[in-house]
Design an enzyme around this catalytic site. Structure first.
Site, PDB file in Angstrom:
ATOM      1  N   ASP A  29       1.137  -1.360   0.252  1.00 16.18           N
ATOM      2  CA  ASP A  29       0.475   0.197   0.070  1.00 16.18           C
ATOM      3  C   ASP A  29       0.970   1.977   0.387  1.00 16.18           C
ATOM      4  OD1 ASP A  29      -2.281   1.379   0.324  1.00 16.18           O
ATOM      5  OD2 ASP A  29      -2.861   1.189   1.757  1.00 16.18           O
ATOM      6  N   ASN A  77     -10.819  -3.098  -5.233  1.00 18.31           N
ATOM      7  CA  ASN A  77      -9.945  -2.287  -6.058  1.00 18.31           C
ATOM      8  C   ASN A  77     -10.594  -1.284  -7.355  1.00 18.31           C
ATOM      9  OD1 ASN A  77      -6.525  -3.350  -4.584  1.00 18.31           O
ATOM     10  ND2 ASN A  77      -8.306  -1.577  -4.451  1.00 18.31           N
TER      11      ASN A  77
HETATM   12  C1  IPE Z   1      -5.158  -2.422  -0.697  1.00 15.53           C
HETATM   13  O1  IPE Z   1      -4.751  -1.579  -1.083  1.00 15.53           O
HETATM   14  C2  IPE Z   1      -5.438  -3.671  -1.602  1.00 15.53           C
HETATM   15  C3  IPE Z   1      -3.440  -3.835  -1.953  1.00 15.53           C
HETATM   16  C4  IPE Z   1      -2.911  -3.630  -2.082  1.00 15.53           C
HETATM   17  C5  IPE Z   1      -4.041  -5.034  -3.675  1.00 15.53           C
HETATM   18  P1  IPE Z   1      -5.862  -0.454  -0.701  1.00 15.53           P
HETATM   19  O2  IPE Z   1      -5.336   0.536  -0.494  1.00 15.53           O
HETATM   20  O3  IPE Z   1      -6.806  -1.020  -1.766  1.00 15.53           O
HETATM   21  O4  IPE Z   1      -6.747  -1.007   0.532  1.00 15.53           O
HETATM   22  P2  IPE Z   1      -8.120   0.132   1.350  1.00 15.53           P
HETATM   23  O5  IPE Z   1      -8.231   1.307   0.482  1.00 15.53           O
HETATM   24  O6  IPE Z   1      -6.870   1.126   1.990  1.00 15.53           O
HETATM   25  O7  IPE Z   1      -8.707  -0.460   2.700  1.00 15.53           O
HETATM   26  C1  IPE Z   2      -1.616   0.144  -3.514  1.00 18.38           C
HETATM   27  O1  IPE Z   2      -1.849   1.746  -3.308  1.00 18.38           O
HETATM   28  C2  IPE Z   2      -1.732  -0.621  -4.579  1.00 18.38           C
HETATM   29  C3  IPE Z   2      -2.873  -1.078  -5.446  1.00 18.38           C
HETATM   30  C4  IPE Z   2      -3.625  -0.696  -4.291  1.00 18.38           C
HETATM   31  C5  IPE Z   2      -3.459  -1.583  -6.647  1.00 18.38           C
HETATM   32  P1  IPE Z   2      -2.442   2.476  -3.587  1.00 18.38           P
HETATM   33  O2  IPE Z   2      -3.126   2.950  -4.642  1.00 18.38           O
HETATM   34  O3  IPE Z   2      -3.918   2.229  -2.658  1.00 18.38           O
HETATM   35  O4  IPE Z   2      -1.971   3.838  -2.503  1.00 18.38           O
HETATM   36  P2  IPE Z   2      -2.679   4.786  -1.956  1.00 18.38           P
HETATM   37  O5  IPE Z   2      -3.545   4.339  -0.182  1.00 18.38           O
HETATM   38  O6  IPE Z   2      -3.792   5.950  -2.718  1.00 18.38           O
HETATM   39  O7  IPE Z   2      -1.333   5.546  -1.518  1.00 18.38           O
HETATM   40 MG    MG Z   3      -4.131   2.346  -0.675  1.00 19.86          MG
END
Ligand code: IPE
Ligand code: IPE
Ligand code: MG
Length: 249
Positions: A29, A77
């Protein structure tokens, strides 16, 4: 990718080889925040995140960890803006195509878990090609959770058990934890020992809900694109200081 100091290609000597986690999972994340901090589009964070994953996989292999599971895309996602979702799907495909030969050569057995039938057809083809090409590799098991949801995984396990009961193959009283685990995507992998989440969020976000039961959880503020061998070393050091009690005294 930053080149790692030579000293980090072997297991650091403050880590105990006998007490390494056998199976590490990572919620990658913080890609978006990494990009935002640099006034870059979010997709640049995803792009950089690939380098972190590549290096973590190699590090796990170098240090003797048997299995690495990475959360690449959750069932939730899909709710992101379409251009970001499309970028991610194309990125997965491009990276798979580019990295396959190296994974074959390095002994990585790659496996994808999740509701794969909903992914773009061209990505499914790359996934099938990669799984077939690495099926006999034995150095490390690398599991990529794509369109993965822990609740969905549990539901599909229930469905396949129910079907086996319906056909008379199985009696309801035969269903126990072991049977159930046989119907999860993680069948055949060692128990999950360590779950790492980058970028500080204290939640599981629908990842490995069953498997996390007695895993140690490590959350770091480091954003995923900045997560390197030093950061992983710190996570392992922290893990080795935990006292795992499994409910006992
Ligand atoms: C979790 O991260 C999913 C992945 C890393 C693929 P998210 O960014 O989607 O999670 P939330 O929305 O903060 O819970
Ligand atoms: C995790 O990084 C990657 C995926 C969920 C694919 P994020 O895209 O959730 O990054 P933040 O949480 O917005 O910083
Ligand atoms: Mg995220």
């Amino acid at each position: 990718m930053t080149t790692q100091p030579k000293s980090l290609t072997i297991l650091p000597d403050d880590l105990d080889r006998e007490r390494l986690p056998r199976h590490v999972a990572v919620i990658m994340d913080g890609n978006g925040r990494w990009a935002k901090n640099r006034h870059l589009p979010r997709i640049m964070g995803h792009q950089r995140g690939v380098d972190s994953l590549k290096d973590l996989l190699r590090c796990c292999k170098d240090w003797g960890i048997q299995a690495l599971t990475a959360y690449a895309f959750s069932t939730e996602n899909w709710g992101r803006p379409v251009p970001e979702v499309e970028f991610l799907m194309t990125l997965f495909e491009r990276v798979l195509r580019r990295e396959l030969a190296e994974m074959v050569a390095e002994g990585v057995q790659i496996h994808f878990v999740g509701d794969l039938a909903c992914l773009p057809a061209s990505l499914q083809e790359e996934i099938n090609r990669a799984m077939a090409a690495t099926a006999h590799n034995q150095k490390i098991q690398f599991v990529v959770a794509t369109n993965y949801g822990g609740r969905r995984e549990i539901i599909q396990a229930c469905r396949s058990l129910a079907q086996r009961v319906q056909t008379g193959e199985l009696q309801p009283e035969d269903i126990d934890e072991r049977q159930f685990e046989h119907h999860l995507y993680t069948v055949g992998l060692p128990d999950l020992d360590l779950l790492i989440r980058t970028s500080g969020e204290m939640r599981v976000s629908n990842f490995l809900l069953w498997q996390v039961a007695y895993a140690e959880i490590y959350v770091t503020d480091t954003l995923w694109p900045d997560f390197d061998r030093n950061a992983f070393h710190e996570a392992l050091r922290n893990f080795q200081h935990r006292q795992r009690r499994f409910g006992r005294l």
